[in-house]
Enzyme design. Sequence first.
Site, PDB file in Angstrom:
ATOM      1  N   GLU A  33       0.859  -1.194   0.000  1.00 10.26           N
ATOM      2  CA  GLU A  33       0.000   0.000   0.000  1.00 10.26           C
ATOM      3  C   GLU A  33       0.895   1.243   0.000  1.00 10.26           C
ATOM      4  OE1 GLU A  33      -3.442   0.908  -0.140  1.00 10.26           O
ATOM      5  OE2 GLU A  33      -2.327   2.790  -0.303  1.00 10.26           O
ATOM      6  N   ALA A 113       3.999  -0.023  -5.651  1.00  7.80           N
ATOM      7  CA  ALA A 113       4.317  -1.312  -6.270  1.00  7.80           C
ATOM      8  C   ALA A 113       4.205  -1.234  -7.789  1.00  7.80           C
ATOM      9  CB  ALA A 113       3.367  -2.376  -5.740  1.00  7.80           C
ATOM     10  N   GLY A 174     -21.438  17.941 -11.959  1.00  2.53           N
ATOM     11  CA  GLY A 174     -21.760  16.513 -11.988  1.00  2.53           C
ATOM     12  C   GLY A 174     -22.724  16.163 -10.873  1.00  2.53           C
ATOM     13  N   ALA A 177     -23.603  10.333  -7.894  1.00 10.41           N
ATOM     14  CA  ALA A 177     -23.630  10.129  -6.444  1.00 10.41           C
ATOM     15  C   ALA A 177     -22.731  11.135  -5.719  1.00 10.41           C
ATOM     16  CB  ALA A 177     -23.197   8.708  -6.117  1.00 10.41           C
ATOM     17  N   GLU A 197     -25.498  19.421 -14.265  1.00  8.70           N
ATOM     18  CA  GLU A 197     -25.496  18.051 -14.808  1.00  8.70           C
ATOM     19  C   GLU A 197     -25.808  18.104 -16.306  1.00  8.70           C
ATOM     20  OE1 GLU A 197     -24.819  14.793 -13.787  1.00  8.70           O
ATOM     21  OE2 GLU A 197     -25.270  14.489 -15.901  1.00  8.70           O
ATOM     22  N   GLY A 263     -15.896  12.014 -13.501  1.00  9.94           N
ATOM     23  CA  GLY A 263     -14.741  11.320 -14.080  1.00  9.94           C
ATOM     24  C   GLY A 263     -13.841  10.680 -13.038  1.00  9.94           C
ATOM     25  N   ARG A 264     -13.353   9.493 -13.323  1.00 11.20           N
ATOM     26  CA  ARG A 264     -12.373   8.815 -12.466  1.00 11.20           C
ATOM     27  C   ARG A 264     -11.216   8.371 -13.359  1.00 11.20           C
ATOM     28  NH1 ARG A 264     -12.703   9.789  -7.409  1.00 11.20           N
ATOM     29  NH2 ARG A 264     -11.713   7.857  -6.729  1.00 11.20           N
ATOM     30  N   ALA A 313     -17.629   0.237  -3.311  1.00 12.00           N
ATOM     31  CA  ALA A 313     -16.778  -0.453  -2.344  1.00 12.00           C
ATOM     32  C   ALA A 313     -17.171  -1.929  -2.205  1.00 12.00           C
ATOM     33  CB  ALA A 313     -16.888   0.250  -0.998  1.00 12.00           C
ATOM     34  N   HIS A 437     -44.427  -3.840  11.876  1.00 10.20           N
ATOM     35  CA  HIS A 437     -45.146  -2.559  11.849  1.00 10.20           C
ATOM     36  C   HIS A 437     -44.819  -1.778  13.125  1.00 10.20           C
ATOM     37  CE1 HIS A 437     -48.269   0.332  10.988  1.00 10.20           C
ATOM     38  NE2 HIS A 437     -48.697   0.226  12.231  1.00 10.20           N
TER      39      HIS A 437
HETATM   40  P1  FAD Z   1      -9.387   2.017  -3.536  1.00 10.52           P
HETATM   41  O1  FAD Z   1     -10.258   2.152  -2.394  1.00 10.52           O
HETATM   42  O2  FAD Z   1      -9.190   3.185  -4.461  1.00 10.52           O
HETATM   43  O3  FAD Z   1      -7.979   1.571  -2.972  1.00 10.52           O
HETATM   44  C1  FAD Z   1      -6.874   1.411  -3.815  1.00 10.52           C
HETATM   45  C2  FAD Z   1      -5.617   1.501  -2.974  1.00 10.52           C
HETATM   46  O4  FAD Z   1      -4.510   1.136  -3.791  1.00 10.52           O
HETATM   47  C3  FAD Z   1      -5.317   2.907  -2.465  1.00 10.52           C
HETATM   48  O5  FAD Z   1      -5.134   2.876  -1.084  1.00 10.52           O
HETATM   49  C4  FAD Z   1      -4.028   3.306  -3.184  1.00 10.52           C
HETATM   50  O6  FAD Z   1      -3.171   4.084  -2.358  1.00 10.52           O
HETATM   51  C5  FAD Z   1      -3.406   1.959  -3.472  1.00 10.52           C
HETATM   52  N1  FAD Z   1      -2.508   1.962  -4.637  1.00 10.52           N
HETATM   53  C6  FAD Z   1      -2.789   2.414  -5.883  1.00 10.52           C
HETATM   54  N2  FAD Z   1      -1.739   2.182  -6.695  1.00 10.52           N
HETATM   55  C7  FAD Z   1      -0.800   1.585  -5.933  1.00 10.52           C
HETATM   56  C8  FAD Z   1       0.504   1.099  -6.220  1.00 10.52           C
HETATM   57  N3  FAD Z   1       1.017   1.156  -7.439  1.00 10.52           N
HETATM   58  N4  FAD Z   1       1.220   0.557  -5.208  1.00 10.52           N
HETATM   59  C9  FAD Z   1       0.693   0.465  -3.959  1.00 10.52           C
HETATM   60  N5  FAD Z   1      -0.528   0.892  -3.647  1.00 10.52           N
HETATM   61  C10 FAD Z   1      -1.270   1.439  -4.634  1.00 10.52           C
HETATM   62  N6  FAD Z   1     -18.637   3.487  -2.768  1.00 10.52           N
HETATM   63  C11 FAD Z   1     -19.650   2.901  -2.106  1.00 10.52           C
HETATM   64  O7  FAD Z   1     -19.887   1.703  -2.285  1.00 10.52           O
HETATM   65  N7  FAD Z   1     -20.420   3.618  -1.221  1.00 10.52           N
HETATM   66  C12 FAD Z   1     -20.208   4.933  -1.000  1.00 10.52           C
HETATM   67  O8  FAD Z   1     -20.925   5.545  -0.208  1.00 10.52           O
HETATM   68  C13 FAD Z   1     -19.143   5.573  -1.688  1.00 10.52           C
HETATM   69  N8  FAD Z   1     -18.886   6.886  -1.484  1.00 10.52           N
HETATM   70  C14 FAD Z   1     -17.835   7.462  -2.132  1.00 10.52           C
HETATM   71  C15 FAD Z   1     -17.571   8.811  -1.919  1.00 10.52           C
HETATM   72  C16 FAD Z   1     -16.512   9.425  -2.560  1.00 10.52           C
HETATM   73  C17 FAD Z   1     -16.234  10.875  -2.309  1.00 10.52           C
HETATM   74  C18 FAD Z   1     -15.673   8.662  -3.439  1.00 10.52           C
HETATM   75  C19 FAD Z   1     -14.489   9.298  -4.126  1.00 10.52           C
HETATM   76  C20 FAD Z   1     -15.925   7.332  -3.669  1.00 10.52           C
HETATM   77  C21 FAD Z   1     -17.015   6.712  -3.021  1.00 10.52           C
HETATM   78  N9  FAD Z   1     -17.304   5.369  -3.232  1.00 10.52           N
HETATM   79  C22 FAD Z   1     -18.361   4.791  -2.580  1.00 10.52           C
HETATM   80  C23 FAD Z   1     -16.497   4.544  -4.156  1.00 10.52           C
HETATM   81  C24 FAD Z   1     -15.505   3.679  -3.362  1.00 10.52           C
HETATM   82  O9  FAD Z   1     -14.695   4.509  -2.576  1.00 10.52           O
HETATM   83  C25 FAD Z   1     -14.652   2.860  -4.322  1.00 10.52           C
HETATM   84  O10 FAD Z   1     -15.507   2.115  -5.164  1.00 10.52           O
HETATM   85  C26 FAD Z   1     -13.751   1.920  -3.556  1.00 10.52           C
HETATM   86  O11 FAD Z   1     -12.872   2.611  -2.720  1.00 10.52           O
HETATM   87  C27 FAD Z   1     -12.930   1.059  -4.545  1.00 10.52           C
HETATM   88  O12 FAD Z   1     -12.144   0.195  -3.796  1.00 10.52           O
HETATM   89  P2  FAD Z   1     -10.782  -0.395  -4.396  1.00 10.52           P
HETATM   90  O13 FAD Z   1     -10.288  -1.372  -3.386  1.00 10.52           O
HETATM   91  O14 FAD Z   1     -10.973  -0.841  -5.771  1.00 10.52           O
HETATM   92  O15 FAD Z   1      -9.782   0.839  -4.492  1.00 10.52           O
END
Ligand code: FAD
Length: 463
Positions: A33, A113, A174, A177, A197, A263-264, A313, A437
């Site tokens: 990480e 990594a 945008g 969500a 939007e 956008g992501r 998530a 209820h």
């Molecule tokens: P991430 O959580 O993005 O984790 C990836 C990790 O990999 C990070 O810690 C990063 O540091 C690490 N990393 C990246 N590249 C490298 C590398 N080369 N070497 C080592 N480490 C690395 N989703 C929901 O389901 N409910 C919600 O209410 C919700 N609210 C959100 C609100 C906001 C403001 C945002 C931005 C997103 C929200 N999401 C929500 C989306 C959710 O956060 C993501 O879908 C989720 O975090 C994706 O999980 P992941 O494990 O794929 O990646």
Amino acid sequence: MRSCDVVVIGSGPGGYVAAIRAAQLGARVVVVEREELGGVCLNWGCIPTKTLIYSAGLYSEMQQAAAYGIEVKDPKVKMPALIARKNEVVKKLKSGVAGLLKAHKIEVIKGHAQVAAPGKVTVGEQTITAKAVIVATGSGPGQLPGMETNGKTIITSTEALDLVYVPKRVVVIGAGALGAEFACIWNAFGAQVTLVEMLDTVLPLEDEELTKRLGAIFKKRGIDVRTKTSVKKVDADKKGVHVELDGAKKGAVEADVVLVGIGRTFHSDVVAKTPSLGVKLGPKGEILVDRHMETNVPGIYAIGDVVGKTLLAHGASAEGLVAATNATGGKRAMDYRVVPACNFTSPEVAHVGLTEKQAREAGVDVKTGRFPLTASGRALAMGHTDGLVKIIGDAGTGEVVGVHIMGAEAGELIASAALAMTMEATVADIAHTIHTHPTLAEAMMEAAEDYLGVGIHTMPPKK
Ligand code: FAD
């Protein structure tokens, strides 16, 4: 040189869940990480936003306390205290993740990594060899040309979560969500919010029947909703930000802060920067995987946001469980049929399955049932009657193909609809389930009864 069975890159809800499951299945696991344990979800996404949303809701309730027979004198928002509480919540959960990884004897290496070859990951000078690699590197905020963020007045959600003041005038670009949730937070805290939007409605991916109502609620609450409108220009200077809009509600808007909520970018550089690997990417830079979450290179799996499928998530975690099973010699396929989602707007909008439009496009013989929360005793008691439950079924088989809920606790309520769909329940199964209820959950049963034409609390059609 370290050697293990599975190396997981990234510790978000995809990565840490995959790591724990792989360890449960007997693998020696290393997690790499580069930032914080818990990834975006825990540190800059789901958890911090929901912490702020809870405060926003509490503040709104306090302002309306008199209507509930309670006198509250002049409640005030103290942003620094609110942000401190958010940080505490994040810290507590992060230590929980660290504790879980430790308890499963998973080694955590801090650093950036890179996958150097199948079964070989480098972190700076270190090399880790493994039987399988799971890439869970997630995604980051997108940068749009002409709308580059500056971290102060033109910001992403990451900076928005640490603002220790309430901006007077905000433009949110945008109304997905992320944008819609921040629009609600700032609106509750008294900011003048413009929500822009490009598509026809707020939360454009949700069922139109609900989002049209949500747009009207937003407007009533004072949010300047500008759908079918795009951003032409964003200029920041010392006085603030000048935003020029084009389309249905064009014009100029002055703001103190602009949130770019669209956008992501996919963190696929972890494989893309090693071209000799040959891992295939999609058109948006997402890593392409099969149903087993494996890339085209055997032994390299990818999960979560970086594969660009659910951008949720719990979607990342579900994919993580599949990848961990397959990376340790098992065989599991990912099933995307039932993935519930909630927009934590006020009121919340949650869904599982298809929207009415998607169901029609998929050739389903669509039948619907509804129940408005204005007729729910619990919603009335709570003073939260904005909303409805809508069930979409297949008229031929009676099977549930989609459930859409707008209202208080929609995110909680959608879980039972997800269970129903997982069990391939019919709408009649829901109607025949005795619900407690008075609860908001009863609205699901009532909507199912309405679908069957036997709603007890639904007005019969006029003869
Ligand atoms: P991430 O959580 O993005 O984790 C990836 C990790 O990999 C990070 O810690 C990063 O540091 C690490 N990393 C990246 N590249 C490298 C590398 N080369 N070497 C080592 N480490 C690395 N989703 C929901 O389901 N409910 C919600 O209410 C919700 N609210 C959100 C609100 C906001 C403001 C945002 C931005 C997103 C929200 N999401 C929500 C989306 C959710 O956060 C993501 O879908 C989720 O975090 C994706 O999980 P992941 O494990 O794929 O990646």
